[in-house]
Design a protein around this motif. Structure first.
Motif, PDB file in Angstrom:
ATOM      1  N   THR A   1     -63.678 -12.266  -5.809  1.00  0.00           N
ATOM      2  CA  THR A   1     -63.582 -10.956  -5.159  1.00  0.00           C
ATOM      3  C   THR A   1     -62.355 -10.857  -4.261  1.00  0.00           C
ATOM      4  OG1 THR A   1     -65.936 -10.411  -5.255  1.00  0.00           O
ATOM      5  CG2 THR A   1     -64.685  -9.436  -3.460  1.00  0.00           C
ATOM      6  N   GLY A   2     -62.105 -11.884  -3.462  1.00  0.00           N
ATOM      7  CA  GLY A   2     -60.932 -11.856  -2.590  1.00  0.00           C
ATOM      8  C   GLY A   2     -59.646 -11.785  -3.378  1.00  0.00           C
ATOM      9  N   THR A   3     -59.568 -12.554  -4.449  1.00  0.00           N
ATOM     10  CA  THR A   3     -58.378 -12.536  -5.302  1.00  0.00           C
ATOM     11  C   THR A   3     -58.207 -11.176  -5.957  1.00  0.00           C
ATOM     12  OG1 THR A   3     -58.549 -14.910  -5.729  1.00  0.00           O
ATOM     13  CG2 THR A   3     -57.282 -13.602  -7.311  1.00  0.00           C
ATOM     14  N   ASN A   4     -59.293 -10.591  -6.460  1.00  0.00           N
ATOM     15  CA  ASN A   4     -59.204  -9.284  -7.114  1.00  0.00           C
ATOM     16  C   ASN A   4     -58.774  -8.191  -6.144  1.00  0.00           C
ATOM     17  OD1 ASN A   4     -59.957 -10.304  -9.602  1.00  0.00           O
ATOM     18  ND2 ASN A   4     -62.122  -9.866  -9.315  1.00  0.00           N
ATOM     19  N   LEU A   5     -59.299  -8.227  -4.935  1.00  0.00           N
ATOM     20  CA  LEU A   5     -58.885  -7.243  -3.935  1.00  0.00           C
ATOM     21  C   LEU A   5     -57.399  -7.407  -3.604  1.00  0.00           C
ATOM     22  CD1 LEU A   5     -61.964  -7.408  -1.529  1.00  0.00           C
ATOM     23  CD2 LEU A   5     -61.284  -5.441  -2.923  1.00  0.00           C
ATOM     24  N   TYR A   6     -56.973  -8.654  -3.457  1.00  0.00           N
ATOM     25  CA  TYR A   6     -55.570  -8.922  -3.139  1.00  0.00           C
ATOM     26  C   TYR A   6     -54.646  -8.406  -4.243  1.00  0.00           C
ATOM     27  CZ  TYR A   6     -51.249 -11.377  -2.085  1.00  0.00           C
ATOM     28  OH  TYR A   6     -49.939 -11.669  -1.815  1.00  0.00           O
ATOM     29  N   LEU A   7     -54.978  -8.687  -5.508  1.00  0.00           N
ATOM     30  CA  LEU A   7     -54.127  -8.256  -6.616  1.00  0.00           C
ATOM     31  C   LEU A   7     -54.097  -6.743  -6.736  1.00  0.00           C
ATOM     32  CD1 LEU A   7     -55.129 -10.909  -9.311  1.00  0.00           C
ATOM     33  CD2 LEU A   7     -53.022 -10.829  -7.951  1.00  0.00           C
ATOM     34  N   THR A   8     -55.218  -6.092  -6.481  1.00  0.00           N
ATOM     35  CA  THR A   8     -55.262  -4.625  -6.524  1.00  0.00           C
ATOM     36  C   THR A   8     -54.377  -4.035  -5.438  1.00  0.00           C
ATOM     37  OG1 THR A   8     -57.536  -4.720  -7.379  1.00  0.00           O
ATOM     38  CG2 THR A   8     -56.795  -2.626  -6.433  1.00  0.00           C
ATOM     39  N   LEU A   9     -54.480  -4.565  -4.227  1.00  0.00           N
ATOM     40  CA  LEU A   9     -53.673  -4.061  -3.120  1.00  0.00           C
ATOM     41  C   LEU A   9     -52.206  -4.398  -3.324  1.00  0.00           C
ATOM     42  CD1 LEU A   9     -52.579  -3.735  -0.091  1.00  0.00           C
ATOM     43  CD2 LEU A   9     -54.589  -2.407  -0.711  1.00  0.00           C
ATOM     44  N   GLU A  10     -51.924  -5.548  -3.923  1.00  0.00           N
ATOM     45  CA  GLU A  10     -50.537  -5.909  -4.208  1.00  0.00           C
ATOM     46  C   GLU A  10     -49.894  -4.880  -5.132  1.00  0.00           C
ATOM     47  OE1 GLU A  10     -48.131  -9.906  -5.551  1.00  0.00           O
ATOM     48  OE2 GLU A  10     -49.729  -9.214  -6.870  1.00  0.00           O
ATOM     49  N   SER A  11     -50.638  -4.440  -6.144  1.00  0.00           N
ATOM     50  CA  SER A  11     -50.120  -3.425  -7.062  1.00  0.00           C
ATOM     51  C   SER A  11     -49.876  -2.109  -6.339  1.00  0.00           C
ATOM     52  CB  SER A  11     -51.110  -3.224  -8.210  1.00  0.00           C
ATOM     53  OG  SER A  11     -50.609  -2.316  -9.160  1.00  0.00           O
ATOM     54  N   ALA A  12     -50.772  -1.740  -5.426  1.00  0.00           N
ATOM     55  CA  ALA A  12     -50.600  -0.510  -4.642  1.00  0.00           C
ATOM     56  C   ALA A  12     -49.375  -0.603  -3.741  1.00  0.00           C
ATOM     57  CB  ALA A  12     -51.859  -0.242  -3.815  1.00  0.00           C
ATOM     58  N   ALA A  13     -49.231  -1.727  -3.039  1.00  0.00           N
ATOM     59  CA  ALA A  13     -48.100  -1.911  -2.124  1.00  0.00           C
ATOM     60  C   ALA A  13     -46.779  -1.925  -2.880  1.00  0.00           C
ATOM     61  CB  ALA A  13     -48.274  -3.210  -1.339  1.00  0.00           C
ATOM     62  N   THR A  14     -46.765  -2.552  -4.049  1.00  0.00           N
ATOM     63  CA  THR A  14     -45.542  -2.587  -4.861  1.00  0.00           C
ATOM     64  C   THR A  14     -45.126  -1.186  -5.277  1.00  0.00           C
ATOM     65  OG1 THR A  14     -46.075  -4.799  -5.695  1.00  0.00           O
ATOM     66  CG2 THR A  14     -44.515  -3.490  -6.989  1.00  0.00           C
ATOM     67  N   ALA A  15     -46.088  -0.360  -5.643  1.00  0.00           N
ATOM     68  CA  ALA A  15     -45.787   1.014  -6.049  1.00  0.00           C
ATOM     69  C   ALA A  15     -45.221   1.826  -4.886  1.00  0.00           C
ATOM     70  CB  ALA A  15     -47.045   1.683  -6.602  1.00  0.00           C
ATOM     71  N   VAL A  16     -45.771   1.623  -3.692  1.00  0.00           N
ATOM     72  CA  VAL A  16     -45.260   2.343  -2.511  1.00  0.00           C
ATOM     73  C   VAL A  16     -43.841   1.887  -2.196  1.00  0.00           C
ATOM     74  CG1 VAL A  16     -45.568   2.700  -0.029  1.00  0.00           C
ATOM     75  CG2 VAL A  16     -47.552   2.760  -1.559  1.00  0.00           C
ATOM     76  N   GLU A  17     -43.589   0.590  -2.268  1.00  0.00           N
ATOM     77  CA  GLU A  17     -42.233   0.087  -2.007  1.00  0.00           C
ATOM     78  C   GLU A  17     -41.239   0.652  -3.016  1.00  0.00           C
ATOM     79  OE1 GLU A  17     -40.982  -1.622   0.502  1.00  0.00           O
ATOM     80  OE2 GLU A  17     -42.952  -1.551   1.448  1.00  0.00           O
TER      81      GLU A  17
ATOM     82  N   ALA B   1     -52.268  -4.593   5.097  1.00  0.00           N
ATOM     83  CA  ALA B   1     -53.510  -4.858   4.367  1.00  0.00           C
ATOM     84  C   ALA B   1     -53.317  -5.989   3.368  1.00  0.00           C
ATOM     85  CB  ALA B   1     -53.976  -3.590   3.648  1.00  0.00           C
ATOM     86  N   LEU B   2     -52.153  -6.026   2.714  1.00  0.00           N
ATOM     87  CA  LEU B   2     -51.879  -7.106   1.772  1.00  0.00           C
ATOM     88  C   LEU B   2     -51.858  -8.455   2.502  1.00  0.00           C
ATOM     89  CD1 LEU B   2     -51.236  -7.731  -1.179  1.00  0.00           C
ATOM     90  CD2 LEU B   2     -48.807  -7.511  -0.625  1.00  0.00           C
ATOM     91  N   GLY B   3     -51.248  -8.470   3.679  1.00  0.00           N
ATOM     92  CA  GLY B   3     -51.227  -9.700   4.465  1.00  0.00           C
ATOM     93  C   GLY B   3     -52.621 -10.118   4.898  1.00  0.00           C
ATOM     94  N   ALA B   4     -53.429  -9.146   5.319  1.00  0.00           N
ATOM     95  CA  ALA B   4     -54.786  -9.456   5.774  1.00  0.00           C
ATOM     96  C   ALA B   4     -55.637 -10.005   4.636  1.00  0.00           C
ATOM     97  CB  ALA B   4     -55.441  -8.209   6.366  1.00  0.00           C
ATOM     98  N   LEU B   5     -55.528  -9.397   3.454  1.00  0.00           N
ATOM     99  CA  LEU B   5     -56.294  -9.892   2.311  1.00  0.00           C
ATOM    100  C   LEU B   5     -55.773 -11.251   1.844  1.00  0.00           C
ATOM    101  CD1 LEU B   5     -56.793  -6.625   0.225  1.00  0.00           C
ATOM    102  CD2 LEU B   5     -58.524  -7.916   1.475  1.00  0.00           C
ATOM    103  N   GLY B   6     -54.470 -11.467   1.990  1.00  0.00           N
ATOM    104  CA  GLY B   6     -53.927 -12.771   1.638  1.00  0.00           C
ATOM    105  C   GLY B   6     -54.498 -13.875   2.515  1.00  0.00           C
ATOM    106  N   ARG B   7     -54.638 -13.578   3.810  1.00  0.00           N
ATOM    107  CA  ARG B   7     -55.199 -14.577   4.725  1.00  0.00           C
ATOM    108  C   ARG B   7     -56.689 -14.800   4.487  1.00  0.00           C
ATOM    109  NH1 ARG B   7     -51.807 -11.586   8.075  1.00  0.00           N
ATOM    110  NH2 ARG B   7     -53.557 -10.354   8.900  1.00  0.00           N
TER     111      ARG B   7
END
Length: 568
Positions: free
Chosen positions: A45-61, A21-27
């Motif tokens: 909006t695209g940037t905000n979604l990307y940053l939100t998902l980045e924080s989620a992905a970082t927490a999972v990692e 999802a992070l990759g898809a939002l990045g593209r």
């Protein structure tokens, strides 16, 4: 590289989904930014979604990293709770806040299903999770509007409920339902129809659901067409394979669009520690102050988003409800739909300093000194995207970046590299503690040449030894021996040097060892949980034993460490 199909939804599927999802939002980020006209045409909006998902992905990692390379992996509950918490604390803007609630709704159902049925969730469990996601997101918005991401989320949940089969089947049904709903959004919201675009938040959710399909099936979905590069303002995304329709709207057109409703001038976002009853009262209060109100979260931690004319009143309402922090206030600028865009663009400063700080007290100190402060709460380090946003917010041609934490060096380096693509000249000074950052900021001189200023700041930081006093959370081996949970640890330059039973006595020992090598100035940053007398005791010790040394004391707030010490 093809993904391995996940017949059941487990912790590994969560990790895979977040990465995809992070990759898809990045593209899709720039494309989504370009079609962002509702509720504010601020193009983020695209940037905000990307940053939100980045924080989620970082927490999972981080959860997976905590298990190391052993055979055991985190539970599904661990993974989804990390995903939801990461999204909550990193949520950006209206769209990111709603995405955080969507993920939280899914996490609640998946964690409960694991506790009841085991760690392998089937298609039925995923259907329930998607339903809860859509419903909880809608409940979090004070005044839901159709033709937005809420409509797309509900359509995805409806389509999933009609699908029988494994997780891949359910995910694909949700994705196709979302795509169809996205294509219909211009007919539901007049501002979208006039601009010739689909809803930007909904477009982002389609990308996230497409990643869910790939995580569950191993097969990539057909992404929405990319917008042509030469787009004046808005791009309409088709739900077919036909090229995206382009409408050349000017900035003035979009400004006039918003001038009709005379919307609020400020976006206010903060995290809030508060109980359910206090948050219910806060919702009512903020609803009278502005619009685009979204309050998400639970279990004592909330993310509050609102558009208002009186930003101070919105923050004060948060103070009355509980403890707000990570407060961010954005004035909708030139060309924004709310303001009409008559003001000239703000001139860029020549140079600025951006610093990561561990507590509210130091954040205030750095801000007073002219720096842009990024607050890092204990256990919640900022992601690179947050640092990039801070560099952009500094609005300068040249930026000095102070990570103030050895573990943030690589994150800060990635942020600096990304900011350079915007044409900003960024210098990263590898400060490993906030006291080194204070020393660097003390010699900062914007009138000097950039390279000279960076050299002087780097030299001052490097000449500052740093220490911290903390309490051990568990038994462990250290460079000073074995410590037990509850022991007081004194770390000098990152290594445990002293283990003791008392905070003040340990701090005195640490200070003595640091001053054995000489020094002219001692900086003490006292955390909220430190004994009240510790600063006085250390100041007295310096006066009595080190006559040529000065001491300065700052209150750090909730900074993690009981005490930070710097010796220059």
């Amino acid at each position: 590289m093809a993904q391995v199909p996940q017949t059941f939804f487990d912790a590994l599927a969560v990790r895979t989904w977040c990465g995809l999802a992070l990759g898809a939002l990045g593209r899709a980020r720039e494309e989504i930014d370009a079609i962002n006209v509702y509720p504010v045409a601020d193009g983020d909006t695209g940037t905000n979604l990307y940053l939100t998902l980045e924080s989620a992905a970082t927490a999972v990692e981080a959860v997976f990293a905590g298990y190391g390379t052993g055979a055991q992996e985190p539970s599904l509950g661990d993974a989804v709770h990390a995903m939801a918490h990461g999204a909550l604390i990193g949520a950006q803007g209206n769209s990111g806040t709603i995405l955080a609630q969507l993920l939280r709704g899914m996490a609640q159902v998946l964690a409960e299903a694991e506790a009841r049925d085991g760690s392998r969730i089937d298609g039925a469990g995923l259907r329930l999770a998607l339903r809860q996601a859509a419903d909880s997101a809608r409940e979090a918005v004070a005044h839901p509007v159709e033709g937005t991401v809420l409509t797309v989320a509900s359509a995805a949940a409806d389509a999933a409920e009609g699908a029988e089969g494994d997780c891949g089947t359910v995910a694909r049904a949700a994705y196709e339902g979302a795509r169809a709903a996205l294509a219909a959004t211009p007919g539901q919201l007049a501002v979208l129809e006039r601009a010739g675009v689909v809803d930007a938040g909904g477009r982002g959710l389609v990308a996230v659901l497409g990643a869910l399909v790939e995580a569950c099936t191993g097969e990539a979905v057909r992404e929405a067409p990319k917008a042509p590069e030469a787009v004046p303002v808005a791009v309409a995304v088709s739900d077919s394979d036909a090229p995206a329709r382009v409408e050349a709207l000017s900035e003035a057109d979009l400004c006039a669009e918003g001038a009709e409703d005379g919307g609020p001038a400020y976006e206010v976002i903060y995290l809030l520690e508060a109980g359910d009853e206090a948050v219910a009262r806060l919702r009512e209060r903020l609803d009278t102050l502005g619009d685009s109100l979204v309050v998400v979260g639970g279990d004592g931690l909330w993310n509050v988003h609102v558009h208002v004319d009186d930003a101070g009143a919105a923050v004060e309402a948060g103070v009355e409800a509980g403890r707000p922090y990570r407060i961010r206030i954005t004035h909708f600028g030139l060309g924004d739909v709310h303001t009409g865009g008559e003001r000239p663009p703000r001139e860029r400063a020549q140079r600025a300093v951006v610093a990561v700080v561990p507590g509210e007290g130091l954040a205030g100190l750095y801000t007073e000194a002219g720096a842009t402060a990024v607050l890092a709460r204990p256990g919640e380090p900022p992601a690179s995207g947050e640092l990039v946003q801070a560099v952009r917010r500094a609005h300068a041609r040249e930026v000095v970046l102070l990570p103030n934490d050895a573990e943030l060096r690589h994150t800060a380096a990635a942020a600096a590299e990304q900011a350079r693509t915007d044409g900003i000249r960024v210098a990263l000074i590898p400060t490993r503690s906030a006291v080194q950052g204070i020393a660097a900021l003390a010699v900062h001189a914007p009138e000097r040449r950039f390279d000279e200023d960076v050299v002087q700041m780097t030299s001052a930081a490097g000449a500052t030894r740093y220490a911290e006093v903390v309490v051990a959370e568990r038994q462990s081996w250290t460079t000073a021996g074995i410590c037990q949970a509850g022991d007081v640890l004194g770390l000098i330059d990152g290594d445990v040097a002293v283990i003791g039973p008392d905070v003040t006595a340990t701090a005195e020992t640490v200070l003595d060892r640091m001053l054995q090598a000489g020094g002219e100035l001692v900086t003490l940053v006292v955390g909220d949980e430190a004994p009240e007398s510790v600063a006085d005791r250390l100041e007295a010790r310096v006066r009595e034993s080190y006559l040529a040394v000065d001491t300065v004391v700052y209150q750090g707030g909730r900074q993690g460490a009981l005490l930070l010490i710097g010796v220059e």
